[in-house]
Scaffold this motif. Structure first.
Motif, PDB file in Angstrom:
ATOM      1  N   HIS A  84       0.716  -1.212  -0.118  1.00  0.00           N
ATOM      2  CA  HIS A  84       0.019  -0.119  -0.130  1.00  0.00           C
ATOM      3  C   HIS A  84       0.863   1.275   0.150  1.00  0.00           C
ATOM      4  O   HIS A  84       0.418   2.316  -0.375  1.00  0.00           O
ATOM      5  N   PHE A  85       2.077   1.212   0.626  1.00  0.00           N
ATOM      6  CA  PHE A  85       2.812   2.294   0.838  1.00  0.00           C
ATOM      7  C   PHE A  85       4.114   2.178  -0.306  1.00  0.00           C
ATOM      8  O   PHE A  85       5.034   3.061  -0.218  1.00  0.00           O
ATOM      9  N   GLY A  86       3.915   1.494  -1.383  1.00  0.00           N
ATOM     10  CA  GLY A  86       5.047   1.342  -2.312  1.00  0.00           C
ATOM     11  C   GLY A  86       6.177   0.589  -1.886  1.00  0.00           C
ATOM     12  O   GLY A  86       7.292   0.818  -2.583  1.00  0.00           O
ATOM     13  N   ILE A  87       6.045  -0.168  -0.975  1.00  0.00           N
ATOM     14  CA  ILE A  87       7.358  -0.865  -0.471  1.00  0.00           C
ATOM     15  C   ILE A  87       7.174  -2.444  -0.859  1.00  0.00           C
ATOM     16  O   ILE A  87       6.107  -3.034  -0.473  1.00  0.00           O
ATOM     17  N   SER A  88       8.085  -2.839  -1.788  1.00  0.00           N
ATOM     18  CA  SER A  88       7.960  -4.182  -1.966  1.00  0.00           C
ATOM     19  C   SER A  88       9.337  -4.775  -2.023  1.00  0.00           C
ATOM     20  O   SER A  88      10.359  -4.305  -1.683  1.00  0.00           O
ATOM     21  N   LYS A  89       9.409  -6.058  -2.607  1.00  0.00           N
ATOM     22  CA  LYS A  89      10.573  -6.897  -2.737  1.00  0.00           C
ATOM     23  C   LYS A  89      11.509  -7.173  -1.433  1.00  0.00           C
ATOM     24  O   LYS A  89      12.502  -6.775  -1.344  1.00  0.00           O
ATOM     25  N   LYS A  90      10.714  -7.322  -0.299  1.00  0.00           N
ATOM     26  CA  LYS A  90      11.345  -7.752   0.900  1.00  0.00           C
ATOM     27  C   LYS A  90      11.200  -9.014   1.344  1.00  0.00           C
ATOM     28  O   LYS A  90      10.531  -9.921   0.856  1.00  0.00           O
ATOM     29  N   SER A  91      12.246  -9.242   2.075  1.00  0.00           N
ATOM     30  CA  SER A  91      12.355 -11.005   2.554  1.00  0.00           C
ATOM     31  C   SER A  91      11.687 -11.028   3.979  1.00  0.00           C
ATOM     32  O   SER A  91      11.965 -10.228   4.863  1.00  0.00           O
ATOM     33  N   PHE A  92      10.706 -11.882   3.887  1.00  0.00           N
ATOM     34  CA  PHE A  92       9.794 -11.956   5.169  1.00  0.00           C
ATOM     35  C   PHE A  92      10.185 -13.365   5.980  1.00  0.00           C
ATOM     36  O   PHE A  92      10.522 -14.209   5.262  1.00  0.00           O
ATOM     37  N   LEU A  93       9.916 -13.089   7.425  1.00  0.00           N
ATOM     38  CA  LEU A  93       9.979 -14.343   8.155  1.00  0.00           C
ATOM     39  C   LEU A  93       8.829 -14.323   8.876  1.00  0.00           C
ATOM     40  O   LEU A  93       8.342 -13.338   9.555  1.00  0.00           O
ATOM     41  N   SER A  94       8.118 -15.770   8.881  1.00  0.00           N
ATOM     42  CA  SER A  94       6.991 -15.545   9.780  1.00  0.00           C
ATOM     43  C   SER A  94       7.214 -16.016  11.315  1.00  0.00           C
ATOM     44  O   SER A  94       8.375 -16.532  11.405  1.00  0.00           O
ATOM     45  N   LEU A  95       6.335 -15.427  12.330  1.00  0.00           N
ATOM     46  CA  LEU A  95       6.613 -15.624  13.626  1.00  0.00           C
ATOM     47  C   LEU A  95       5.383 -15.657  14.259  1.00  0.00           C
ATOM     48  O   LEU A  95       4.738 -14.761  14.380  1.00  0.00           O
ATOM     49  N   HIS A  96       5.159 -16.787  14.693  1.00  0.00           N
ATOM     50  CA  HIS A  96       4.035 -17.371  15.406  1.00  0.00           C
ATOM     51  C   HIS A  96       4.062 -18.219  16.452  1.00  0.00           C
ATOM     52  O   HIS A  96       5.104 -19.110  16.700  1.00  0.00           O
ATOM     53  N   LYS A  97       3.040 -18.256  17.184  1.00  0.00           N
ATOM     54  CA  LYS A  97       3.151 -19.246  18.471  1.00  0.00           C
ATOM     55  C   LYS A  97       3.312 -20.791  17.823  1.00  0.00           C
ATOM     56  O   LYS A  97       4.158 -21.607  18.830  1.00  0.00           O
ATOM     57  N   PHE A  98       3.200 -21.137  16.655  1.00  0.00           N
ATOM     58  CA  PHE A  98       3.476 -22.391  16.320  1.00  0.00           C
ATOM     59  C   PHE A  98       4.929 -22.551  15.754  1.00  0.00           C
ATOM     60  O   PHE A  98       5.324 -23.956  15.767  1.00  0.00           O
ATOM     61  N   ASN A  99       5.516 -21.544  15.205  1.00  0.00           N
ATOM     62  CA  ASN A  99       6.911 -21.836  14.945  1.00  0.00           C
ATOM     63  C   ASN A  99       7.925 -21.015  15.401  1.00  0.00           C
ATOM     64  O   ASN A  99       9.160 -21.092  15.037  1.00  0.00           O
ATOM     65  N   GLU A 100       7.740 -20.637  16.774  1.00  0.00           N
ATOM     66  CA  GLU A 100       8.537 -19.529  17.410  1.00  0.00           C
ATOM     67  C   GLU A 100       9.846 -20.133  17.813  1.00  0.00           C
ATOM     68  O   GLU A 100      10.941 -19.419  17.524  1.00  0.00           O
TER      69      GLU A 100
END
Length: 222
Positions: A43-59
């Protein structure tokens, strides 16, 4: 370096300039829901980022990977689905581990549903206690509320729209129906709604189906 970055709780105009800069500079973004955060950045024109998920099941597994990146002096931003990370969201264990490893951490402040609800309630802000989501079992929930009542602090509670009426019944039992509460629904969004009054009045004013994200504030000075 690890950045704890607050994001909007509803209205995207609440994003801060500093948050946008950190998102642009970050090499990795750690998110509870990578798709949702990806849409926010898009939405703010920021793309091509590397993401890592973090939630209670994979913390546990992900923390090892994130700490490794931070030791390599990568710039990492931690976000939640909405609002300020770690407030009823994953990340607490990551912060503790990062401090143990001597990693530098800073926070990028911004929207927070807890503070937003508190100031909108009109109740005392001198002393307040955030309870998050209460226990699902009624006896455990009543015990939590009775313990919280003794603090004489304004109480802030997150609740599901499916359980809000049960919560109000429990509040009436512990605090009495003449205690004032504020029900804040869909804060900062188009259909934001604020109901303030005695517990029994607010309970009776709710329709059959309640929708949206809800925060409850309880006046608790008596």
């Amino acid at each position: 370096m690890l950045y704890i970055v607050a994001t909007p709780i509803g209205n995207l105009e609440d994003i801060t300039l500093r948050a946008l800069r950190i998102f642009r500079e970050a090499e990795f973004i750690v998110a509870e829901d990578t798709r949702k955060t990806g849409n926010l950045l898009k939405h703010f024109g920021i793309s091509k980022k590397s993401f890592l998920s973090l939630h209670k099941f994979n913390e546990r597994r992900q923390i090892v990977k994130i700490i490794s990146l931070l030791k390599e002096e990568k710039k990492v931003a931690l976000v939640s689905n909405a609002g300020t990370p770690l407030v009823s969201d994953p990340g607490e264990r990551l912060i503790k581990e990062a401090y143990k490893e001597g990693i530098k951490i800073t926070a990028v402040p911004g929207p927070c549903a807890v503070i937003n609800a508190l100031v909108l309630s009109g109740f005392s802000t001198r002393k307040f206690l955030f309870l998050g989501f209460l226990q699902k079992k009624r006896n455990s929930r009543l015990k939590e509320l009775k313990e919280a009542k003794s603090t004489k602090a304004t109480l802030i509670i997150f609740e599901s729209p499916f359980r809000i009426k049960k919560l109000l019944e429990d509040l009436a039992e512990v605090f009495g129906g003449k205690t004032k509460v504020a029900i804040l629904r869909e804060m900062t969004k188009v259909y934001e709604e604020i109901r303030i009054g005695l517990i029994e009045e607010v309970r009776d004013s709710l329709g059959e189906k309640v929708k949206g994200e809800i925060t409850v504030v309880v006046e608790n000075e008596r």
